[in-house]
Design a protein around this motif. Structure first.
Motif, short mmCIF file in Angstrom:
data_model
loop_
_atom_site.label_atom_id
_atom_site.label_comp_id
_atom_site.label_asym_id
_atom_site.label_seq_id
_atom_site.Cartn_x
_atom_site.Cartn_y
_atom_site.Cartn_z
N HIS A 45 0.84 -1.19 0.00
CA HIS A 45 0.00 0.00 0.00
C HIS A 45 0.87 1.24 0.00
CE1 HIS A 45 -3.54 -2.45 0.73
NE2 HIS A 45 -2.80 -3.11 1.59
N TYR A 46 0.30 2.33 -0.47
CA TYR A 46 0.98 3.62 -0.49
C TYR A 46 1.59 3.89 0.89
CZ TYR A 46 1.70 8.61 -1.15
OH TYR A 46 2.26 9.86 -1.25
N GLY A 47 2.88 4.22 0.89
CA GLY A 47 3.57 4.55 2.14
C GLY A 47 4.27 3.40 2.82
N ASP A 48 4.09 2.17 2.34
CA ASP A 48 4.81 1.04 2.93
C ASP A 48 6.30 1.16 2.59
OD1 ASP A 48 2.39 0.02 3.77
OD2 ASP A 48 2.37 -1.66 2.35
N LEU A 49 7.16 0.89 3.56
CA LEU A 49 8.59 0.82 3.33
C LEU A 49 8.94 -0.63 3.05
CD1 LEU A 49 11.49 2.04 3.38
CD2 LEU A 49 11.54 1.43 5.81
N VAL A 50 9.50 -0.89 1.89
CA VAL A 50 9.89 -2.25 1.52
C VAL A 50 11.40 -2.33 1.51
CG1 VAL A 50 9.76 -4.04 -0.26
CG2 VAL A 50 7.81 -2.51 0.10
N VAL A 51 11.92 -3.33 2.21
CA VAL A 51 13.36 -3.58 2.22
C VAL A 51 13.57 -4.85 1.41
CG1 VAL A 51 15.40 -3.98 3.63
CG2 VAL A 51 13.57 -2.49 4.47
N ALA A 52 14.40 -4.75 0.38
CA ALA A 52 14.64 -5.87 -0.52
C ALA A 52 16.11 -6.26 -0.49
CB ALA A 52 14.23 -5.49 -1.94
N ARG A 53 16.35 -7.52 -0.81
CA ARG A 53 17.73 -8.02 -0.92
C ARG A 53 17.87 -8.80 -2.21
NH1 ARG A 53 20.20 -9.83 4.74
NH2 ARG A 53 22.01 -9.85 3.39
N ALA A 54 19.05 -8.68 -2.83
CA ALA A 54 19.33 -9.43 -4.05
C ALA A 54 19.37 -10.92 -3.73
CB ALA A 54 20.67 -8.98 -4.63
N GLN A 55 18.94 -11.72 -4.71
CA GLN A 55 18.94 -13.17 -4.58
C GLN A 55 19.86 -13.76 -5.64
OE1 GLN A 55 17.07 -14.52 -2.04
NE2 GLN A 55 16.66 -12.37 -1.56
N GLU A 56 20.25 -15.01 -5.44
CA GLU A 56 21.07 -15.68 -6.45
C GLU A 56 20.25 -15.98 -7.70
OE1 GLU A 56 23.47 -18.94 -5.22
OE2 GLU A 56 24.03 -17.94 -3.35
N SER A 57 18.96 -16.23 -7.52
CA SER A 57 18.09 -16.50 -8.66
C SER A 57 16.68 -16.02 -8.33
CB SER A 57 18.09 -17.99 -9.01
OG SER A 57 17.57 -18.74 -7.93
N TYR A 58 15.92 -15.82 -9.39
CA TYR A 58 14.54 -15.36 -9.26
C TYR A 58 13.64 -16.33 -10.02
CZ TYR A 58 17.01 -11.23 -7.78
OH TYR A 58 17.86 -10.38 -7.12
N GLY A 59 12.36 -16.31 -9.70
CA GLY A 59 11.42 -17.20 -10.36
C GLY A 59 10.09 -16.53 -10.61
N ILE A 60 9.25 -17.24 -11.36
CA ILE A 60 7.91 -16.73 -11.64
C ILE A 60 7.14 -16.66 -10.33
CG2 ILE A 60 5.74 -17.24 -12.82
CD1 ILE A 60 7.45 -18.43 -15.09
N GLY A 61 6.48 -15.53 -10.13
CA GLY A 61 5.71 -15.30 -8.91
C GLY A 61 6.44 -14.45 -7.88
N ASP A 62 7.74 -14.22 -8.08
CA ASP A 62 8.49 -13.37 -7.16
C ASP A 62 8.09 -11.91 -7.36
OD1 ASP A 62 9.92 -15.53 -6.23
OD2 ASP A 62 11.75 -15.05 -7.35
N VAL A 63 7.99 -11.17 -6.27
CA VAL A 63 7.85 -9.72 -6.36
C VAL A 63 9.27 -9.18 -6.38
CG1 VAL A 63 7.05 -7.63 -5.24
CG2 VAL A 63 5.64 -9.68 -5.17
#
Length: 129
Positions: A45-63
């Motif tokens: 939602h508007y205003g949420d703080l999202v903290v993300a980290r790089a992954q070794e691999s990604y797949g279908i369905g990942d945000v």
């Protein structure tokens, strides 16, 4: 008796913090971004703080989080593709896929955790300098 944190303990804490939460822009592993739109509702939602980290691999369905051409970041879900050919993305609240194919190396990471609404003040500050 006065207690204090030893310099060695403080240094160890700061190093551990850096390797856990240091921003990518400064060489750390984490990307911090505030949701500024509705394309990923009801996930974010508007205003949420999202903290993300790089992954070794990604797949279908990942945000995934990735930079846009205007210097901001986008949070969208991978709906098709692979690491070799690139990813098709779409916001959860959108009817159509995004117009681009996202290369694997263009992904900054996936959600590690979210702090709801904490970014509202940051967004307000950006809009009201």
């Amino acid at each position: 008796m006065r207690r204090f944190i030893s310099p060695a303990l403080l240094t160890a804490f700061l190093v551990a913090w850096w390797f856990t939460f240091g921003p990518v822009a400064l060489g750390g592993p984490a990307t911090f971004a505030v949701v500024d739109g509705t394309s990923m509702e009801p996930t974010y939602h508007y205003g949420d703080l999202v903290v993300a980290r790089a992954q070794e691999s990604y797949g279908i369905g990942d945000v995934v989080i990735f930079p846009s051409t205007n210097g901001r970041v986008i949070f969208h879900r991978t709906v098709a593709g692979n690491a070799d050919d690139g990813w098709t993305t779409r916001g959860d609240n959108n009817d159509r896929d995004d117009a681009w194919v996202l290369p694997d190396e263009g992904i900054l990471g996936t959600e590690w955790f979210v702090v709801p609404e904490v970014g509202n003040s940051l967004l307000w500050t950006q809009r009201n300098p």
